[in-house]
Design an enzyme around this catalytic site. Structure first.
Site, PDB file in Angstrom:
ATOM      1  N   PHE A 130      -2.659 -33.457   7.411  1.00  0.00           N
ATOM      2  CA  PHE A 130      -2.235 -32.407   6.791  1.00  0.00           C
ATOM      3  C   PHE A 130      -3.116 -31.155   6.898  1.00  0.00           C
ATOM      4  CE2 PHE A 130      -4.060 -35.109   3.688  1.00  0.00           C
ATOM      5  CZ  PHE A 130      -5.095 -34.202   3.000  1.00  0.00           C
TER       6      PHE A 130
ATOM      7  N   ARG B   2     -10.671 -31.326 -13.318  1.00  0.00           N
ATOM      8  CA  ARG B   2     -10.019 -32.024 -12.864  1.00  0.00           C
ATOM      9  C   ARG B   2      -8.524 -32.620 -13.629  1.00  0.00           C
ATOM     10  NH1 ARG B   2     -10.241 -32.430  -7.112  1.00  0.00           N
ATOM     11  NH2 ARG B   2      -9.223 -34.180  -7.342  1.00  0.00           N
TER      12      ARG B   2
ATOM     13  N   ASN C  78      -0.080 -27.058  -4.148  1.00  0.00           N
ATOM     14  CA  ASN C  78      -0.069 -27.597  -5.535  1.00  0.00           C
ATOM     15  C   ASN C  78      -1.050 -26.800  -6.444  1.00  0.00           C
ATOM     16  OD1 ASN C  78      -2.616 -28.080  -4.392  1.00  0.00           O
ATOM     17  ND2 ASN C  78      -2.442 -30.091  -4.737  1.00  0.00           N
TER      18      ASN C  78
ATOM     19  N   LYS D 268      -4.435 -21.296  -5.717  1.00  0.00           N
ATOM     20  CA  LYS D 268      -3.898 -21.180  -4.274  1.00  0.00           C
ATOM     21  C   LYS D 268      -2.752 -20.242  -3.902  1.00  0.00           C
ATOM     22  CE  LYS D 268      -5.201 -25.951  -3.302  1.00  0.00           C
ATOM     23  NZ  LYS D 268      -4.948 -27.229  -2.934  1.00  0.00           N
TER      24      LYS D 268
HETATM   25  P1  ADP Z   1      -7.421 -32.687  -4.657  1.00  0.00           P
HETATM   26  O1  ADP Z   1      -7.140 -31.095  -4.233  1.00  0.00           O
HETATM   27  O2  ADP Z   1      -6.444 -33.125  -5.857  1.00  0.00           O
HETATM   28  O3  ADP Z   1      -8.982 -32.958  -4.682  1.00  0.00           O
HETATM   29  P2  ADP Z   1      -7.318 -33.630  -1.793  1.00  0.00           P
HETATM   30  O4  ADP Z   1      -8.738 -33.583  -1.970  1.00  0.00           O
HETATM   31  O5  ADP Z   1      -7.077 -35.020  -1.698  1.00  0.00           O
HETATM   32  O6  ADP Z   1      -6.882 -33.432  -3.547  1.00  0.00           O
HETATM   33  O7  ADP Z   1      -6.629 -32.891  -0.978  1.00  0.00           O
HETATM   34  C1  ADP Z   1      -7.077 -31.720  -0.662  1.00  0.00           C
HETATM   35  C2  ADP Z   1      -5.683 -30.700  -0.712  1.00  0.00           C
HETATM   36  O8  ADP Z   1      -5.052 -30.964   0.511  1.00  0.00           O
HETATM   37  C3  ADP Z   1      -4.827 -31.004  -1.802  1.00  0.00           C
HETATM   38  O9  ADP Z   1      -5.084 -30.341  -2.999  1.00  0.00           O
HETATM   39  C4  ADP Z   1      -3.409 -30.585  -1.047  1.00  0.00           C
HETATM   40  O10 ADP Z   1      -3.333 -29.146  -1.198  1.00  0.00           O
HETATM   41  C5  ADP Z   1      -3.810 -30.913   0.308  1.00  0.00           C
HETATM   42  N1  ADP Z   1      -3.055 -32.191   0.447  1.00  0.00           N
HETATM   43  C6  ADP Z   1      -3.308 -33.375  -0.006  1.00  0.00           C
HETATM   44  N2  ADP Z   1      -2.664 -34.481   0.550  1.00  0.00           N
HETATM   45  C7  ADP Z   1      -1.697 -33.992   1.104  1.00  0.00           C
HETATM   46  C8  ADP Z   1      -0.597 -34.300   1.809  1.00  0.00           C
HETATM   47  N3  ADP Z   1      -0.016 -35.756   1.872  1.00  0.00           N
HETATM   48  N4  ADP Z   1       0.305 -33.619   2.363  1.00  0.00           N
HETATM   49  C9  ADP Z   1      -0.057 -32.137   2.718  1.00  0.00           C
HETATM   50  N5  ADP Z   1      -1.015 -31.576   2.056  1.00  0.00           N
HETATM   51  C10 ADP Z   1      -2.036 -32.240   1.147  1.00  0.00           C
END
Ligand code: ADP
Length: 140
Positions: free
Chosen positions: A59, A87, A114, A11
Site C-alpha cells: 500500500f 495511540r 484513517n 490526515k
Molecule cells: P498505524 O498508522 O496505525 O501506525 P501502520 O504503521 O501499520 O499503522 O500503517 C501506516 C499507515 O499506512 C496507516 O495508518 C494507513 O494509513 C496505511 N495502511 C496500513 N495498512 C494499510 C492497508 N492494508 N491498506 C492501505 N493502507 C494501509
C-alpha cells in the site's frame, strides 16, 4: 510516568471534512497538550520519505498519494505517556477494529484513509518531530 512528546498528523481525509477541531478536542479531552501545530501541503516525495519504513508494503504508493492529496495538520502532543496515550485515542489502524469513542472509530473512512497518524515509540517520535519542527517551534 514520564512526560513525553509524540508526532501526530491529521490526515487529508480529515482535513477535507473539516474535522481538525473535533480531532483536537479528542486529544485535549484525553489530557494531551498540543504544543506545536501547523497545516502544510506535503509533496508525494516528502510523504514517501516520512513513510520510508513502509517502502516494501503493497500500500506504500497509495499511502504516499493519499498523504499528498490535500493539506495535513502536523502537531506535537505532550503529556504523561503521550505516545501510548495518543495511540489509545487514535484507535486501531483499521476503523472496523477501532474501539468505540476513538478517533478512527468515529471518523476514519478506511484502513488507508484513517484520519490520523501517531508515533509508535520514543525513538520514532523524536525522528518524526524533527522531520516537521525545529527546536524553535517547540515552546512547550
Ligand atoms: P498505524 O498508522 O496505525 O501506525 P501502520 O504503521 O501499520 O499503522 O500503517 C501506516 C499507515 O499506512 C496507516 O495508518 C494507513 O494509513 C496505511 N495502511 C496500513 N495498512 C494499510 C492497508 N492494508 N491498506 C492501505 N493502507 C494501509
Amino acid at each position: 510516568m514520564a512526560v513525553e512528546r509524540t508526532l501526530s498528523i491529521i490526515k487529508p481525509d480529515a482535513t477535507n471534512r473539516n474535522l481538525t477541531g473535533k480531532i483536537n478536542a479528542k486529544f485535549e479531552d484525553a489530557g494531551l497538550r498540543i504544543v506545536a501545530q501547523k497545516r502544510i501541503q506535503l509533496t508525494k516525495a516528502q510523504a514517501g520519505e516520512f513513510y520510508a519504513v513502509h517502502k516494501e508494503r503493497p500500500f506504500y504508493d497509495e499511502l504516499c498519494e493519499f498523504m499528498a492529496s490535500a493539506p495535513v495538520v502536523v502537531q506535537v502532543l505532550e503529556g504523561e505517556g503521550a505516545i501510548a496515550k495518543n495511540r489509545d485515542v487514535m484507535g486501531a489502524t483499521n476503523p472496523a477494529d477501532a474501539a468505540p469513542g476513538t478517533i478512527r472509530a468515529e471518523f476514519a473512512e478506511s484502513v488507508g484513509e484513517n484520519s490520523v497518524h501517531g508515533s509508535d515509540a520514543p525513538e520514532t517520535a523524536a525522528v518524526e518531530i524533527a522531520y516537521f519542527f525545529s527546536g524553535l517551534e517547540l515552546v512547550g
